[in-house]
Design a protein around this motif. Structure first.
Motif, short mmCIF file in Angstrom:
data_model
loop_
_atom_site.label_atom_id
_atom_site.label_comp_id
_atom_site.label_asym_id
_atom_site.label_seq_id
_atom_site.Cartn_x
_atom_site.Cartn_y
_atom_site.Cartn_z
N MET A 285 0.91 -1.20 0.01
CA MET A 285 -0.15 -0.04 0.06
C MET A 285 1.00 1.44 -0.11
SD MET A 285 -3.01 1.22 2.72
CE MET A 285 -4.09 0.26 1.94
N ALA A 286 0.54 2.27 -0.88
CA ALA A 286 1.51 3.33 -1.01
C ALA A 286 1.34 4.23 0.35
CB ALA A 286 0.89 4.03 -2.14
N ASN A 287 2.32 5.11 0.61
CA ASN A 287 2.15 5.96 1.51
C ASN A 287 1.17 6.73 1.43
OD1 ASN A 287 4.16 5.63 3.67
ND2 ASN A 287 5.61 6.68 2.82
N CYS A 288 0.70 7.35 0.36
CA CYS A 288 -0.33 8.24 0.43
C CYS A 288 -1.64 7.85 0.94
CB CYS A 288 -0.38 8.81 -1.23
SG CYS A 288 -1.00 7.48 -2.42
N GLU A 289 -1.96 6.68 0.68
CA GLU A 289 -3.14 5.75 1.40
C GLU A 289 -2.94 5.90 2.85
OE1 GLU A 289 -5.83 4.59 -0.25
OE2 GLU A 289 -4.95 5.26 -2.11
N VAL A 290 -1.95 5.62 3.30
CA VAL A 290 -1.75 5.83 4.84
C VAL A 290 -1.81 6.96 5.23
CG1 VAL A 290 -0.08 5.15 6.75
CG2 VAL A 290 -0.29 3.49 4.73
N ASN A 291 -1.15 8.13 4.57
CA ASN A 291 -1.52 9.49 5.04
C ASN A 291 -2.89 9.83 4.84
OD1 ASN A 291 1.18 9.62 5.45
ND2 ASN A 291 1.97 10.59 3.38
N TRP A 292 -3.51 9.18 3.74
CA TRP A 292 -5.13 9.76 3.54
C TRP A 292 -5.72 9.28 4.93
CZ3 TRP A 292 -8.97 6.11 3.16
CH2 TRP A 292 -10.33 6.53 3.07
N ALA A 293 -5.51 7.88 5.38
CA ALA A 293 -6.19 7.40 6.70
C ALA A 293 -5.97 8.38 7.77
CB ALA A 293 -5.41 5.99 6.66
#
Length: 189
Positions: A1-9
């Motif tokens: 999973m991309a860092n941007c997905e974790v940041n979005w979370a």
């Protein structure tokens, strides 16, 4: 999973919980910190675990409460606001043996049909481990102390109390499986 997905979370959960439910947000941040500690064990699933850890309690946010069952309300919201990764949504919906609590609430069929449990035992156990070894204030604890705290907070005869008593053996088993996997992989918890 991309860092941007974790940041979005993090952005989504923080926006929903930080001001309205600061203690829940502190717990969430502690669960996410635990997920980061498990990253070497989880390898390619580390981002999925961290995103699910950050999002697992968003269903408590006042604007999201619909059924009153936070795993279901949170997962439904994730589907509405964005095409969140299916694995993350299903983890949020089923975190910490939610099917047992759903049964107590008469929502088992809805939860099971809308969000089937993932067939990834380590990932499922890892989220249980993170949630059930983190205090309401975000500190570390044992699963035994956490179950006791939940019983004390909600009462033994409440829906949550009945659920957590039923789930306790499975919770403790999940925690032990993660500990054993971490020892085998030489990962410090």
């Amino acid at each position: 999973m991309a860092n941007c997905e974790v940041n979005w979370a993090y952005n989504l959960a923080g926006g929903l919980l930080a001001e309205s439910l600061p203690r829940r947000w502190a717990h969430t941040q502690g669960v996410a910190a635990c997920a980061r500690r498990l990253a070497p064990l989880m390898r390619e699933e580390a981002g999925v675990l961290e995103a699910a850890a950050v999002l697992h309690d968003i269903g408590y946010a006042p604007p999201l409460v619909d059924t009153g069952f936070h795993p279901l309300d949170g997962a439904r919201h994730l589907l509405e606001v964005r095409s969140a990764p299916e694995r993350v949504v299903r983890l949020v919906a089923n975190h910490s043996f939610a099917l047992l609590e759903a049964e107590e609430r008469g929502l088992r069929m809805e939860l099971a049909e809308e969000f089937p449990l993932l067939d990834d035992p380590l990932l499922v156990d890892a989220l249980v481990y993170c949630d059930m070894t983190t205090t309401p204030d975000g500190g570390r604890t044992t699963s035994e102390e956490r179950v006791g705290e939940i019983l004390g907070r909600y009462g033994e005869d409440s829906v949550v109390g009945r659920f957590i008593r039923r789930a306790a053996p499975a919770i403790h088993s999940s925690v032990e499986r993660v500990r054993a996997a971490a020892v085998e992989a030489d990962v410090v918890l």
